[in-house]
Design a protein around this motif. Structure first.
Motif, PDB file in Angstrom:
ATOM      1  N   ASN A  56       0.800  -1.451  -0.051  1.00 19.55           N
ATOM      2  CA  ASN A  56       0.215   0.130  -0.078  1.00 19.55           C
ATOM      3  C   ASN A  56       0.968   1.293   0.074  1.00 19.55           C
ATOM      4  O   ASN A  56       0.584   1.896  -0.480  1.00 19.55           O
ATOM      5  CB  ASN A  56      -0.807   0.001   1.034  1.00 19.55           C
ATOM      6  N   LEU A  57       2.184   1.020   0.647  1.00 19.83           N
ATOM      7  CA  LEU A  57       2.990   1.786   0.506  1.00 19.83           C
ATOM      8  C   LEU A  57       3.699   2.565  -1.191  1.00 19.83           C
ATOM      9  O   LEU A  57       4.053   3.584  -1.072  1.00 19.83           O
ATOM     10  CB  LEU A  57       4.392   2.153   1.523  1.00 19.83           C
ATOM     11  N   ILE A  58       3.950   2.198  -2.066  1.00 21.98           N
ATOM     12  CA  ILE A  58       3.916   1.596  -2.872  1.00 21.98           C
ATOM     13  C   ILE A  58       3.914   2.209  -4.382  1.00 21.98           C
ATOM     14  O   ILE A  58       2.115   2.353  -4.128  1.00 21.98           O
ATOM     15  CB  ILE A  58       5.715   1.378  -3.182  1.00 21.98           C
ATOM     16  N   PRO A  59       3.912   2.554  -5.422  1.00 17.69           N
ATOM     17  CA  PRO A  59       2.709   3.303  -5.940  1.00 17.69           C
ATOM     18  C   PRO A  59       2.516   1.847  -6.600  1.00 17.69           C
ATOM     19  O   PRO A  59       3.127   1.350  -7.168  1.00 17.69           O
ATOM     20  CB  PRO A  59       3.150   4.163  -7.387  1.00 17.69           C
ATOM     21  N   GLY A  60       1.441   1.885  -8.179  1.00 18.43           N
ATOM     22  CA  GLY A  60       1.037   1.395  -8.304  1.00 18.43           C
ATOM     23  C   GLY A  60      -0.096   0.434  -8.207  1.00 18.43           C
ATOM     24  O   GLY A  60      -0.757   0.903  -7.411  1.00 18.43           O
ATOM     25  N   PRO A  61      -1.089  -0.453  -9.089  1.00 18.90           N
ATOM     26  CA  PRO A  61      -1.881  -0.370  -8.528  1.00 18.90           C
ATOM     27  C   PRO A  61      -1.604  -1.857  -7.824  1.00 18.90           C
ATOM     28  O   PRO A  61      -1.061  -3.340  -7.334  1.00 18.90           O
ATOM     29  CB  PRO A  61      -2.660  -1.817  -9.818  1.00 18.90           C
ATOM     30  N   GLU A  65       0.063  -5.538  -7.147  1.00 17.09           N
ATOM     31  CA  GLU A  65       1.160  -6.074  -7.223  1.00 17.09           C
ATOM     32  C   GLU A  65       1.038  -7.331  -6.256  1.00 17.09           C
ATOM     33  O   GLU A  65       1.983  -7.777  -5.649  1.00 17.09           O
ATOM     34  CB  GLU A  65       1.618  -4.168  -7.153  1.00 17.09           C
ATOM     35  N   MET A  66      -0.209  -7.358  -5.192  1.00 17.01           N
ATOM     36  CA  MET A  66       0.124  -8.176  -4.017  1.00 17.01           C
ATOM     37  C   MET A  66      -0.066  -9.949  -5.233  1.00 17.01           C
ATOM     38  O   MET A  66       0.325 -10.562  -4.015  1.00 17.01           O
ATOM     39  CB  MET A  66      -1.843  -8.183  -3.590  1.00 17.01           C
ATOM     40  N   THR A  67      -0.483  -9.747  -6.300  1.00 13.73           N
ATOM     41  CA  THR A  67      -0.485 -11.143  -7.181  1.00 13.73           C
ATOM     42  C   THR A  67       1.181 -11.557  -7.619  1.00 13.73           C
ATOM     43  O   THR A  67       1.528 -12.872  -7.243  1.00 13.73           O
ATOM     44  CB  THR A  67      -1.176 -10.753  -8.540  1.00 13.73           C
ATOM     45  N   MET A  68       1.998 -10.946  -7.962  1.00  9.44           N
ATOM     46  CA  MET A  68       3.188 -10.652  -7.463  1.00  9.44           C
ATOM     47  C   MET A  68       3.601 -10.877  -6.394  1.00  9.44           C
ATOM     48  O   MET A  68       4.503 -11.917  -6.529  1.00  9.44           O
ATOM     49  CB  MET A  68       3.600  -9.318  -8.216  1.00  9.44           C
ATOM     50  N   HIS A  69       3.692 -10.533  -5.530  1.00 12.06           N
ATOM     51  CA  HIS A  69       4.094 -10.846  -4.569  1.00 12.06           C
ATOM     52  C   HIS A  69       3.570 -12.160  -4.128  1.00 12.06           C
ATOM     53  O   HIS A  69       4.927 -12.790  -3.687  1.00 12.06           O
ATOM     54  CB  HIS A  69       3.700 -10.091  -2.912  1.00 12.06           C
ATOM     55  N   LEU A 294      11.842  -5.017  -6.206  1.00  8.92           N
ATOM     56  CA  LEU A 294      12.524  -4.872  -5.512  1.00  8.92           C
ATOM     57  C   LEU A 294      12.483  -4.576  -3.877  1.00  8.92           C
ATOM     58  O   LEU A 294      13.466  -5.102  -2.796  1.00  8.92           O
ATOM     59  CB  LEU A 294      13.089  -3.073  -5.547  1.00  8.92           C
ATOM     60  N   LEU A 295      10.733  -4.589  -3.823  1.00  5.44           N
ATOM     61  CA  LEU A 295      10.516  -4.585  -2.370  1.00  5.44           C
ATOM     62  C   LEU A 295      10.239  -6.368  -1.643  1.00  5.44           C
ATOM     63  O   LEU A 295      10.093  -5.954  -0.188  1.00  5.44           O
ATOM     64  CB  LEU A 295       9.094  -3.862  -2.587  1.00  5.44           C
ATOM     65  N   ASN A 296      10.135  -6.670  -2.217  1.00  4.92           N
ATOM     66  CA  ASN A 296       9.635  -7.919  -2.228  1.00  4.92           C
ATOM     67  C   ASN A 296      10.852  -8.786  -0.800  1.00  4.92           C
ATOM     68  O   ASN A 296      10.439  -9.497   0.328  1.00  4.92           O
ATOM     69  CB  ASN A 296       9.115  -9.225  -2.777  1.00  4.92           C
ATOM     70  N   PRO A 297      12.093  -8.801  -1.411  1.00  7.39           N
ATOM     71  CA  PRO A 297      13.313  -9.446  -0.366  1.00  7.39           C
ATOM     72  C   PRO A 297      13.242  -8.185   0.947  1.00  7.39           C
ATOM     73  O   PRO A 297      13.864  -9.053   1.766  1.00  7.39           O
ATOM     74  CB  PRO A 297      14.598  -9.043  -0.916  1.00  7.39           C
TER      75      PRO A 297
END
Length: 376
Positions: A56-61, A65-69, A294-297
């Motif tokens: 929720n803190l990064i830009p984009g849908p 992005e949760m599907t990607m995580h 970049l964020l996930n790790p």
């Protein structure tokens, strides 16, 4: 299960979600939680919450992005790209077909009766996710107060990013002062910069389309209304698109399944045909793939840090509070007559009943009931 089997599993799950995920980000995340946490146990609910709060803190849908995580958790970097692509693909194809029809006939198909039924049906799905995630996020009475404050200011119209960051800072300061912990070097999480060259991937004739949507995808926060404002500034003011055409494009993104950013595919087709649609789609979604990569790790490192775990806990409860705020606003807008009330009641029974039904059936039943009840 080997990696190839996991990738196939990821593709099936998120392609299915991409075909049935109506109702906006809150509904998408609710369906996702049901699939990856409840049914398949790819991760525990706490980690799902951490991913949701950080996303929720990064830009984009956010739901995309949760599907990607989720894909990354199941099968690493390859899973990230497979999950995101499969979730986006149905919406992009449907939107592309609608763009072709719109170009040929100058109008959109009549789908209002189906959407009328889907909207109240997804309220029950969102409520179910809020209940499950809220139980996990509510770790103390202090966290509860932070959540209540975020709910109140969200209902008052405060920007969701401001609300999330404020909750994170407030919670971190409070719990840090309470625990009297010292900040060490382990509490600091590194961030990285990236640079890519995408111009060589597309034709020069579509470069402006690609660049325009890349900019929007890299800085976009918020709902479809915010997307409208960005695209109005980028396209209408430059004379590339008329405002009625932009409104039609946003409408397409709202009533097709999956992310509303599939609007980009529709607009790209209007601007530069098939390759324009491809360029716009890649441009608007590419930043999300890179941000998540970049964020996930970093999220597990944040959870291991005492100080940053306070921040995550506070952002998590704030995210649930914002979902509750969205549910309230959607309910006010949607439950306007006995027909919508009947559909949401059936949705609640299907979602919370003794024998729970797959959320996809809840969406389909809502759509059919919306169509049938439109004759009354």
């Amino acid at each position: 299960m080997n990696k190839k089997s996991r990738l196939i599993e990821i593709a099936k799950v998120f392609f299915k979600l991409g075909c049935f995920a109506f109702g906006g980000p809150a509904a998408h995340i609710a369906m996702m939680e049901n699939e990856v946490v409840h049914k398949r146990n790819w991760m525990d609910r706490q980690h799902f919450l951490d991913l949701m709060g950080a996303t929720n803190l990064i830009p984009g849908p956010n739901s995309t992005e949760m599907t990607m995580h989720c894909g990354h958790e199941r099968a690493g970097i390859a899973g990230l790209f497979v999950a995101g692509a499969c979730f986006i693909f149905p919406a992009v194809v449907i939107t592309g077909i609608l763009a072709w029809f719109y170009t040929m006939y100058g109008q959109l198909p009549e789908v209002a009766p189906f959407i009328f039924g889907i909207k109240p049906a997804v309220l029950a799905i969102i409520a179910s996710a809020i209940l499950k995630l809220g139980k996990k996020a509510l770790k103390s009475w202090e966290i509860g107060i932070i959540g209540a404050l975020v709910l109140i200011i969200s209902l008052c119209g405060v920007n969701e990013i401001v609300a999330l960051l404020s909750a994170g800072v407030l919670g971190t300061l409070y719990f840090y002062s309470k625990s009297k912990l010292l900040v060490t070097s382990k509490s600091v999480v590194p961030f990285f910069l990236f640079k890519i060259s995408a111009a060589s991937l597309i034709k020069l004739s579509t470069l402006n389309v690609f660049w325009t949507f890349l900019k929007v995808g890299a800085i976009l926060y918020g709902s479809g209304y915010v997307l409208f404002a960005y695209l109005d500034a980028e396209l209408v003011t430059k004379g590339w698109l008329t405002r009625p055409e932009l409104i039609d494009a946003i409408a397409v993104g709202q009533f097709t399944p999956g992310p509303v950013l599939s609007t980009a595919t529709f607009i790209g087709y209007q601007l530069a045909g098939f390759w324009g649609a491809i360029a716009a789609t890649i441009g608007i979604f590419l930043p999300s793939f890179l941000f998540v990569l970049l964020l996930n790790p970093l999220i597990p490192k944040m959870r291991k840090s005492k100080v940053l775990s306070y921040f995550l806990d506070s952002v998590n409860i704030a995210s649930v509070a914002i979902m509750l705020s969205v549910l309230y606003v959607m309910s006010i807008d949607t439950l306007t007559d006995w027909k919508s009330g009947l559909i949401v009641l059936i949705g609640v029974v299907m979602t919370f009943g003794v024998k729970k039904v797959n959320v996809m059936w809840v969406v389909l039943v809502g759509a059919v009931l919306g169509y049938l009840l439109s004759y009354f």
